[in-house]
Design a protein around this motif. Sequence first.
Motif, mmCIF file in Angstrom:
data_model
loop_
_atom_site.group_PDB
_atom_site.id
_atom_site.type_symbol
_atom_site.label_atom_id
_atom_site.label_comp_id
_atom_site.label_asym_id
_atom_site.label_seq_id
_atom_site.Cartn_x
_atom_site.Cartn_y
_atom_site.Cartn_z
ATOM 1 N N LEU A 16 19.348 12.348 -3.104
ATOM 2 C CA LEU A 16 18.466 13.450 -2.735
ATOM 3 C C LEU A 16 17.278 13.516 -3.696
ATOM 4 C CD1 LEU A 16 17.860 15.924 -1.008
ATOM 5 C CD2 LEU A 16 19.320 17.264 -2.541
ATOM 6 N N ALA A 17 17.549 13.353 -4.984
ATOM 7 C CA ALA A 17 16.469 13.362 -5.971
ATOM 8 C C ALA A 17 15.521 12.188 -5.747
ATOM 9 C CB ALA A 17 17.053 13.312 -7.382
ATOM 10 N N ALA A 18 16.072 11.014 -5.452
ATOM 11 C CA ALA A 18 15.227 9.841 -5.196
ATOM 12 C C ALA A 18 14.357 10.062 -3.964
ATOM 13 C CB ALA A 18 16.105 8.606 -5.013
ATOM 14 N N THR A 19 14.901 10.722 -2.952
ATOM 15 C CA THR A 19 14.130 11.014 -1.745
ATOM 16 C C THR A 19 12.983 11.963 -2.050
ATOM 17 O OG1 THR A 19 16.117 10.727 -0.387
ATOM 18 C CG2 THR A 19 14.266 11.920 0.599
ATOM 19 N N ARG A 65 -1.909 2.734 3.608
ATOM 20 C CA ARG A 65 -0.650 2.091 3.932
ATOM 21 C C ARG A 65 0.388 2.276 2.839
ATOM 22 N NH1 ARG A 65 -2.586 -3.685 6.650
ATOM 23 N NH2 ARG A 65 -3.428 -2.757 8.589
ATOM 24 N N ARG A 66 -0.056 2.482 1.612
ATOM 25 C CA ARG A 66 0.902 2.748 0.539
ATOM 26 C C ARG A 66 1.659 4.050 0.809
ATOM 27 N NH1 ARG A 66 -2.483 1.242 -5.017
ATOM 28 N NH2 ARG A 66 -2.916 -0.944 -4.463
ATOM 29 N N ARG A 67 0.954 5.037 1.315
ATOM 30 C CA ARG A 67 1.620 6.290 1.668
ATOM 31 C C ARG A 67 2.655 6.050 2.763
ATOM 32 N NH1 ARG A 67 -1.897 11.577 2.802
ATOM 33 N NH2 ARG A 67 -2.035 11.347 0.530
ATOM 34 N N LEU A 68 2.315 5.227 3.746
ATOM 35 C CA LEU A 68 3.239 4.921 4.830
ATOM 36 C C LEU A 68 4.478 4.220 4.299
ATOM 37 C CD1 LEU A 68 3.761 4.922 7.876
ATOM 38 C CD2 LEU A 68 2.534 2.741 8.000
ATOM 39 N N TRP A 69 4.293 3.302 3.345
ATOM 40 C CA TRP A 69 5.423 2.569 2.777
ATOM 41 C C TRP A 69 6.375 3.511 2.055
ATOM 42 C CZ3 TRP A 69 7.920 1.296 -1.761
ATOM 43 C CH2 TRP A 69 8.728 0.158 -1.729
ATOM 44 N N TRP A 70 5.809 4.409 1.268
ATOM 45 C CA TRP A 70 6.653 5.354 0.542
ATOM 46 C C TRP A 70 7.309 6.351 1.476
ATOM 47 C CZ3 TRP A 70 8.857 4.919 -3.903
ATOM 48 C CH2 TRP A 70 8.296 4.099 -4.869
ATOM 49 N N ALA A 71 6.661 6.672 2.571
ATOM 50 C CA ALA A 71 7.292 7.521 3.582
ATOM 51 C C ALA A 71 8.521 6.824 4.158
ATOM 52 C CB ALA A 71 6.294 7.860 4.684
ATOM 53 N N ALA A 72 8.432 5.502 4.349
ATOM 54 C CA ALA A 72 9.584 4.743 4.838
ATOM 55 C C ALA A 72 10.729 4.776 3.825
ATOM 56 C CB ALA A 72 9.172 3.304 5.126
ATOM 57 N N ILE A 73 10.401 4.689 2.541
ATOM 58 C CA ILE A 73 11.429 4.778 1.496
ATOM 59 C C ILE A 73 12.085 6.156 1.520
ATOM 60 C CG2 ILE A 73 11.847 4.741 -0.996
ATOM 61 C CD1 ILE A 73 11.376 2.006 0.216
ATOM 62 N N ALA A 74 11.282 7.189 1.745
ATOM 63 C CA ALA A 74 11.832 8.539 1.845
ATOM 64 C C ALA A 74 12.795 8.652 3.023
ATOM 65 C CB ALA A 74 10.710 9.564 1.979
ATOM 66 N N VAL A 75 12.464 8.016 4.137
ATOM 67 C CA VAL A 75 13.340 8.026 5.304
ATOM 68 C C VAL A 75 14.654 7.313 4.986
ATOM 69 C CG1 VAL A 75 13.648 7.165 7.658
ATOM 70 C CG2 VAL A 75 11.477 8.208 6.978
ATOM 71 N N GLY A 79 15.955 7.147 2.062
ATOM 72 C CA GLY A 79 16.670 8.079 1.193
ATOM 73 C C GLY A 79 17.391 9.160 1.973
ATOM 74 N N VAL A 80 16.726 9.686 2.992
ATOM 75 C CA VAL A 80 17.361 10.713 3.834
ATOM 76 C C VAL A 80 18.607 10.140 4.509
ATOM 77 C CG1 VAL A 80 17.086 12.104 5.918
ATOM 78 C CG2 VAL A 80 15.255 12.017 4.227
ATOM 79 N N GLY A 81 18.502 8.911 4.988
ATOM 80 C CA GLY A 81 19.654 8.271 5.613
ATOM 81 C C GLY A 81 20.816 8.105 4.647
ATOM 82 N N LEU A 82 20.515 7.720 3.407
ATOM 83 C CA LEU A 82 21.569 7.549 2.404
ATOM 84 C C LEU A 82 22.201 8.880 2.027
ATOM 85 C CD1 LEU A 82 19.875 4.867 0.122
ATOM 86 C CD2 LEU A 82 21.819 4.534 1.663
#
Length: 209
Positions: free
Chosen positions: A64-67, A80-90, A92-95
């Motif tokens: 949760l903290a990483a997300t 596109r960097r923002r888009l990439w980090w948004a994917a990482i956040a997604v 994180g939500v899944g994990l």
Amino acid sequence: MTTRVRDDTWVWALAGLALGLFGLGFVVRWQCTRGACALGRHEWLFDLDAVGSLPRLFTTSLFLAATVVAVRVAARSAGRRRLWWAAIAVVGVGLVFAKLVSAHSVVEGLDGRGLTLLVGTVATVVGLPVLARLGRAWGVPGARAVVLSLAVYAVAALGLDQVTGLAAGLDPSPLPDAAATFVEELGEALAALGVLAVVVRRLPHPAER
């Protein structure tokens, strides 16, 4: 250019907390499986892999903290960097969701550990290379380290789960079962802490946007 001094004391503090918490969970699981449980109906609170237990919530909190940090990095990025980090956040939500509801245990209940290994392996083999390639193509700083930390977690989660199943099959007595579960859950927690540590290092100061 000034170099930011990074204090990693919190990482070691959380690692020590994990060792203490999961060590206590090991003792509780071992004793309660033997039938000498002093906690009674509160046993689940310290159980290593019970839904809602403190050890499981510890690992969930790391994701949760990483997300949250990934969302902050995305907010401080552009294009596109923002888009990439948004994917990482997604991711994180899944994990967080998977750990919170013990998704792998649900899948194992449906079709054994083989399905868990297959689904996790496919997601890892397909998803992480895509993230790595996009991170490199879009010039995302630290993308390789973030993807590598996620890969380490995937290997720990999938590999240790199989080891636990093998140990339980060879010797279902209380001590080996508790020891195997301890190694699996602690390994996942430390790998999750590694993900958080790597993601935190990618958080820039406002002046570095």
